[in-house]
Design a protein around this motif. Structure first.
Motif, PDB file in Angstrom:
ATOM      1  N   GLU A  71       0.806  -1.210   0.057  1.00  0.00           N
ATOM      2  CA  GLU A  71       0.068   0.099  -0.020  1.00  0.00           C
ATOM      3  C   GLU A  71       0.793   1.107  -0.069  1.00  0.00           C
ATOM      4  O   GLU A  71       0.525   2.175  -0.630  1.00  0.00           O
ATOM      5  N   TYR A  72       1.831   1.235   0.714  1.00  0.00           N
ATOM      6  CA  TYR A  72       3.001   2.302   0.811  1.00  0.00           C
ATOM      7  C   TYR A  72       3.559   2.298  -0.743  1.00  0.00           C
ATOM      8  O   TYR A  72       3.718   3.572  -1.044  1.00  0.00           O
ATOM      9  N   ASP A  73       4.032   1.462  -1.223  1.00  0.00           N
ATOM     10  CA  ASP A  73       4.789   1.310  -2.418  1.00  0.00           C
ATOM     11  C   ASP A  73       3.929   1.998  -3.521  1.00  0.00           C
ATOM     12  O   ASP A  73       4.176   2.700  -4.530  1.00  0.00           O
ATOM     13  N   ASN A  88       4.907   5.261  -5.584  1.00  0.00           N
ATOM     14  CA  ASN A  88       5.611   4.860  -6.750  1.00  0.00           C
ATOM     15  C   ASN A  88       4.290   4.804  -7.878  1.00  0.00           C
ATOM     16  O   ASN A  88       4.897   4.642  -9.126  1.00  0.00           O
ATOM     17  N   GLY A  89       3.318   4.775  -7.765  1.00  0.00           N
ATOM     18  CA  GLY A  89       2.189   4.577  -8.534  1.00  0.00           C
ATOM     19  C   GLY A  89       0.802   5.340  -8.309  1.00  0.00           C
ATOM     20  O   GLY A  89       1.040   6.456  -8.258  1.00  0.00           O
ATOM     21  N   VAL A  90      -0.114   4.548  -8.201  1.00  0.00           N
ATOM     22  CA  VAL A  90      -1.476   5.130  -7.820  1.00  0.00           C
ATOM     23  C   VAL A  90      -2.235   4.329  -6.746  1.00  0.00           C
ATOM     24  O   VAL A  90      -2.201   3.221  -7.181  1.00  0.00           O
ATOM     25  N   ALA A 123      -1.200   9.286 -10.188  1.00  0.00           N
ATOM     26  CA  ALA A 123      -2.740   9.620 -10.166  1.00  0.00           C
ATOM     27  C   ALA A 123      -3.172  10.420 -11.233  1.00  0.00           C
ATOM     28  O   ALA A 123      -4.331  10.239 -11.761  1.00  0.00           O
ATOM     29  N   GLU A 124      -2.591  11.384 -11.799  1.00  0.00           N
ATOM     30  CA  GLU A 124      -3.174  12.316 -12.610  1.00  0.00           C
ATOM     31  C   GLU A 124      -3.358  11.664 -14.017  1.00  0.00           C
ATOM     32  O   GLU A 124      -4.401  11.825 -14.649  1.00  0.00           O
ATOM     33  N   GLY A 167      -7.285   2.761 -14.012  1.00  0.00           N
ATOM     34  CA  GLY A 167      -6.026   3.063 -13.412  1.00  0.00           C
ATOM     35  C   GLY A 167      -4.989   1.718 -13.886  1.00  0.00           C
ATOM     36  O   GLY A 167      -4.012   1.634 -13.407  1.00  0.00           O
ATOM     37  N   GLN A 168      -5.591   0.727 -14.384  1.00  0.00           N
ATOM     38  CA  GLN A 168      -4.808  -0.799 -14.545  1.00  0.00           C
ATOM     39  C   GLN A 168      -3.391  -0.432 -15.302  1.00  0.00           C
ATOM     40  O   GLN A 168      -2.353  -1.001 -14.555  1.00  0.00           O
ATOM     41  N   PRO A 169      -3.212   0.576 -16.074  1.00  0.00           N
ATOM     42  CA  PRO A 169      -2.104   0.657 -16.721  1.00  0.00           C
ATOM     43  C   PRO A 169      -0.992   0.908 -15.914  1.00  0.00           C
ATOM     44  O   PRO A 169       0.378   0.953 -16.278  1.00  0.00           O
ATOM     45  N   TRP A 170      -1.420   2.030 -14.568  1.00  0.00           N
ATOM     46  CA  TRP A 170      -0.648   2.528 -13.718  1.00  0.00           C
ATOM     47  C   TRP A 170      -0.367   1.582 -12.411  1.00  0.00           C
ATOM     48  O   TRP A 170       0.243   2.083 -11.559  1.00  0.00           O
ATOM     49  N   GLY A 171      -0.860   0.492 -12.415  1.00  0.00           N
ATOM     50  CA  GLY A 171      -0.771  -0.407 -11.296  1.00  0.00           C
ATOM     51  C   GLY A 171      -1.549   0.030 -10.237  1.00  0.00           C
ATOM     52  O   GLY A 171      -1.341   0.056  -9.160  1.00  0.00           O
ATOM     53  N   ILE A 172      -2.758   0.451 -10.443  1.00  0.00           N
ATOM     54  CA  ILE A 172      -3.617   1.080  -9.368  1.00  0.00           C
ATOM     55  C   ILE A 172      -4.072  -0.146  -8.473  1.00  0.00           C
ATOM     56  O   ILE A 172      -4.353  -1.253  -8.955  1.00  0.00           O
TER      57      ILE A 172
END
Length: 367
Positions: free
Chosen positions: A45-47, A51-53, A158-159, A222-227
């Motif tokens: 969750e921290y990572d 680093n992602g979203v 996130a953006e 958000g899947q492409p950014w590892g949400i």
């Protein structure tokens, strides 16, 4: 396994079913609601946040809606920050104090096009407070808790995730600016904000019957950014120096003690609740201050500090109000509420579970 039966005293969010589907493992009560606080893998969750979203159910940030001829006047009466220049479509972070000058909340106020205001509040009954002040002053206002539930999308990517859903226009929103939007007919407000320093948005759902639908739309985009799911992260907020009202404050804390002095305008009208007391506090000298603290023992400790006594030469000089093991600092860090005579670099002892942990006071934020 014991169950908590949600009821009018402890409500669930419109995103509740979605968070169950995500594997939520723990809730905490907040504003008479259940707030997800863990999905079982705090490192992941921290990572994601760093680093992602990350996708958060923060519908516990209840909105207090104030409208009517005296709405602007009431909002200013209960804010010790000058709101005379707030524009439609913009928000401001405001300390709210009682008549003693004690901090009772630190919401974001949003000004809408029709002269309506929302207070996006922390954990306290500001609905009742606003109604009481309005009645005391005989103001013409309507005050309610609207059907509004925020979802946060936070992290450096996130953006991109939010723009993938709503369009690139969201990239132009400055911090605390907001605008109406909709997706699949779901009415929303999108604001660049959130309880982290990693960037992101809060998406205010305006139809509580469609929480799961909105959650899944954002999740898919958000899947492409590892949400992935998360919650207002206690480690990141400490590393970033973000205040937790009610966590880092007690029933005597004023804004000057917790680094909110820059949001206090002492030349406001005497009618503003708490302003006269704050002038007196400032003139007499602020008695406490909030600093960072680093424990000398760099081993990872479980759990988070809750108002541990802090000693200097055997004398109590304050409290460690929160704490977490920081991956970036490689140390146990936290906030200290200490006497104004303490200084950065002072060595202290934190009393935790009967043990005395040496520590050093430091500036905030950590990063």
């Amino acid at each position: 396994m014991a169950e908590i039966g949600p009821n009018t005293r402890l409500r669930v969010s419109p995103f509740y079913e979605a968070t169950i589907g995500e594997g939520v493992t723990a809730f905490s009560p907040y504003n008479a609601m259940l707030m997800p606080v863990s999905y079982g893998d705090p490192d992941a969750e921290y990572d994601r946040l760093m680093n992602g979203v990350a996708q958060w159910d923060v519908s516990v940030e209840r909105q207090v809606e104030i409208k009517g001829p005296d709405a602007a006047h009431l909002v200013q009466l209960i804010s010790v920050r000058d709101l005379s220049a707030i524009d439609v479509g913009k928000g401001k972070y405001i300390p709210m104090c009682d008549h003693r000058g004690v901090l009772i909340n630190d919401p974001v106020v949003l000004k809408h096009e029709d002269g309506t205001y929302w207070l996006s509040i922390g954990d306290n009954n500001i609905l009742m407070w606003a109604r009481a002040i309005a009645a005391e002053r005989g103001l013409k206002v309507e005050i309610c808790e609207p059907d509004v539930s925020p979802m946060a999308v936070q992290g450096p990517k996130a953006e991109d995730a939010v723009a993938a859903v709503f369009g690139d226009w969201v990239r132009a929103l400055k911090y605390f600016w907001f605008a109406p939007a909709e997706i699949n007919g779901i009415p929303l407000i999108i604001q660049r904000s959130g309880y982290s320093k990693q960037g992101g948005f809060e998406i205010y759902l305006r139809d509580g019957s469609r929480g799961t639908e909105l959650w899944n739309i954002i999740k898919e985009a958000g899947q492409p950014w590892g949400i992935g799911p998360g919650n207002p992260n206690p480690i990141e907020r400490i590393e970033s120096g973000l205040l937790s009202y009610g966590g880092d404050t007690d029933d005597k804390t004023n804004p000057f003690e917790v680094r909110l002095g820059k949001y206090v305008d002492l030349d406001l009208d005497d009618e503003v609740v708490g302003i006269k007391a704050l002038r007196r506090i400032k003139a007499e000298g602020v008695k406490r201050q909030q600093l960072g603290i680093v424990l000398d023992n760099s081993e990872r400790h479980p759990g988070h500090a809750i108002w541990y006594d802090m000693l200097k030469d055997g004398e109590r000089v304050g409290h460690m109000t929160c704490g977490a093991w920081s991956p970036r600092a490689h140390s146990m860090i936290g906030f200290a509420l200490v006497g104004a005579d303490r200084a950065v670099g002072d060595k202290v002892d934190v009393i935790r579970g009967g043990y005395r942990d040496p520590a050093t006071l430091c500036p905030l934020p950590f990063f």
